[in-house]
Enzyme design. Structure first.
Site, mmCIF file in Angstrom:
data_model
loop_
_atom_site.group_PDB
_atom_site.id
_atom_site.type_symbol
_atom_site.label_atom_id
_atom_site.label_comp_id
_atom_site.label_asym_id
_atom_site.label_seq_id
_atom_site.Cartn_x
_atom_site.Cartn_y
_atom_site.Cartn_z
ATOM 1 N N TRP A 56 0.829 -1.216 0.000
ATOM 2 C CA TRP A 56 0.000 0.000 0.000
ATOM 3 C C TRP A 56 0.855 1.255 0.000
ATOM 4 O O TRP A 56 0.537 2.238 -0.659
ATOM 5 C CB TRP A 56 -0.993 -0.003 1.167
ATOM 6 C CG TRP A 56 -1.988 -1.119 1.032
ATOM 7 C CD1 TRP A 56 -2.097 -2.228 1.816
ATOM 8 C CD2 TRP A 56 -2.978 -1.255 0.000
ATOM 9 N NE1 TRP A 56 -3.093 -3.038 1.346
ATOM 10 C CE2 TRP A 56 -3.660 -2.469 0.247
ATOM 11 C CE3 TRP A 56 -3.368 -0.482 -1.091
ATOM 12 C CZ2 TRP A 56 -4.704 -2.931 -0.565
ATOM 13 C CZ3 TRP A 56 -4.412 -0.938 -1.904
ATOM 14 C CH2 TRP A 56 -5.065 -2.149 -1.637
ATOM 15 N N LYS A 108 -11.560 -2.019 6.390
ATOM 16 C CA LYS A 108 -10.631 -2.928 7.050
ATOM 17 C C LYS A 108 -10.985 -3.041 8.526
ATOM 18 O O LYS A 108 -11.249 -4.118 9.022
ATOM 19 C CB LYS A 108 -9.182 -2.443 6.895
ATOM 20 C CG LYS A 108 -8.700 -2.324 5.464
ATOM 21 C CD LYS A 108 -8.445 -3.669 4.812
ATOM 22 C CE LYS A 108 -8.315 -3.596 3.290
ATOM 23 N NZ LYS A 108 -7.329 -2.637 2.843
ATOM 24 N N ASP A 167 -1.400 6.476 6.635
ATOM 25 C CA ASP A 167 -2.458 5.566 6.182
ATOM 26 C C ASP A 167 -2.682 4.572 7.312
ATOM 27 O O ASP A 167 -1.847 3.715 7.565
ATOM 28 C CB ASP A 167 -1.989 4.861 4.898
ATOM 29 C CG ASP A 167 -2.993 3.815 4.406
ATOM 30 O OD1 ASP A 167 -4.011 3.577 5.083
ATOM 31 O OD2 ASP A 167 -2.745 3.236 3.324
HETATM 32 C C1 LIG Z 1 -6.829 -1.897 1.880
HETATM 33 C C2 LIG Z 1 -5.850 -0.851 2.108
HETATM 34 C C3 LIG Z 1 -5.808 0.280 1.274
HETATM 35 C C4 LIG Z 1 -6.718 0.483 0.083
HETATM 36 O O1 LIG Z 1 -7.982 0.793 0.528
HETATM 37 P P1 LIG Z 1 -9.177 1.118 -0.488
HETATM 38 O O2 LIG Z 1 -10.177 1.762 0.402
HETATM 39 O O3 LIG Z 1 -9.616 -0.203 -1.037
HETATM 40 O O4 LIG Z 1 -8.678 2.011 -1.547
HETATM 41 C C5 LIG Z 1 -4.874 1.271 1.551
HETATM 42 N N1 LIG Z 1 -4.024 1.149 2.598
HETATM 43 C C6 LIG Z 1 -4.043 0.079 3.414
HETATM 44 C C7 LIG Z 1 -3.089 0.030 4.555
HETATM 45 C C8 LIG Z 1 -4.960 -0.952 3.196
HETATM 46 O O5 LIG Z 1 -4.984 -2.001 4.023
#
Ligand SMILES: *Cc1c(COP(=O)(O)O)cnc(C)c1O
Length: 232
Positions: A101, A195, A171
């Protein structure tokens, strides 16, 4: 029998939440309507929205100088929105590459600004978190991924930016709300809901208010934080 999803997402939800959601889909608070049929600007929906933000603010102790945004496009859209809103034309940012990511965040930032990858564990299949990475003097922010969903590495302590004009961007998609965080350590926190928080469809951005007004370049209207913060 209740089956639990132990994958990275979507999150398991408490029974009380599932019941409230299924009830609201039939009729919301004796309104005679399903919540799914109501205007998103109606009193009921606006107050539900505000209650959700207030709950999050108290759960994460989010200080009043931070704005809570509920956006669309997933955490992946933030990979672009962050550099577009927070970096001037020709500006640069530091990124630490700790998993798939963060690699994607780097790729998107590189399309609109200068990226310095100041630490990476890619060569060792992302088996560790690089420490003590030297930051660049001309970078506006440092971007990290707090938990690497696929590789399972996680920051236990967040790096500090090396001067007070810089800020940390994180993130937090796959560890938000799993532990207390000191929000004021960050300029911006983002996370896709699906998540750790609930089902897919919404993306959380917690942004320090002074950063919302960054107006460095002509960002498409719906990609601007200001557009969303001013109209909720
Ligand atoms: C799943 C994930 C993403 C992407 O998320 P989306 O909402 O599907 O774009 C980004 N960063 C991390 C750490 C993730 O686990």
């Amino acid at each position: 029998m209740k089956i639990y999803n132990f994958s990275a997402g979507p999150a398991c939800l408490p029974d009380a939440v599932l019941s409230a959601a299924s009830e609201a889909s039939q009729e919301y608070q004796n309104s005679g309507m399903s919540i799914l049929e109501m205007s998103h600007r109606s009193k009921s929906v606006v107050s539900l929205f505000n209650e959700t933000s207030d709950n999050l603010r108290s759960l994460l102790s989010i200080p009043s100088n931070y704005h809570i945004l509920w956006l669309q496009g997933g955490a992946s859209t933030q990979f672009s929105m962050i550099p577009l809103n927070l970096l001037p034309e020709g500006g640069s940012a530091d990124y630490i590459e700790t998993g798939a990511w963060s690699s994607k965040a780097i790729t998107e930032c590189a399309k609109v600004a200068n990226v310095n990858v100041i630490g990476s564990s890619k060569k060792s299949n992302f088996s560790f978190i690089p420490k003590n990475c030297e930051q660049n003097i001309d970078s506006s922010y440092l971007h990290i991924t707090s938990n690497n969903t696929i590789y399972g590495t996680q920051y236990k302590e967040y790096p500090q930016v090396d001067n007070p004009d810089k800020f940390l961007v994180v993130d937090m998609s796959s560890d938000i709300l799993s532990k207390p965080v000191n929000v004021s350590e960050f300029g911006l926190i983002y996370a896709g809901a699906q998540k750790n928080m609930g089902p897919a469809g919404v993306t959380l951005v917690i942004i320090r208010k002074d950063l919302i007004d960054s107006n460095f370049r002509d960002v498409p209207t719906m990609m601007r934080y200001k557009t969303h913060s001013s109209k909720d």
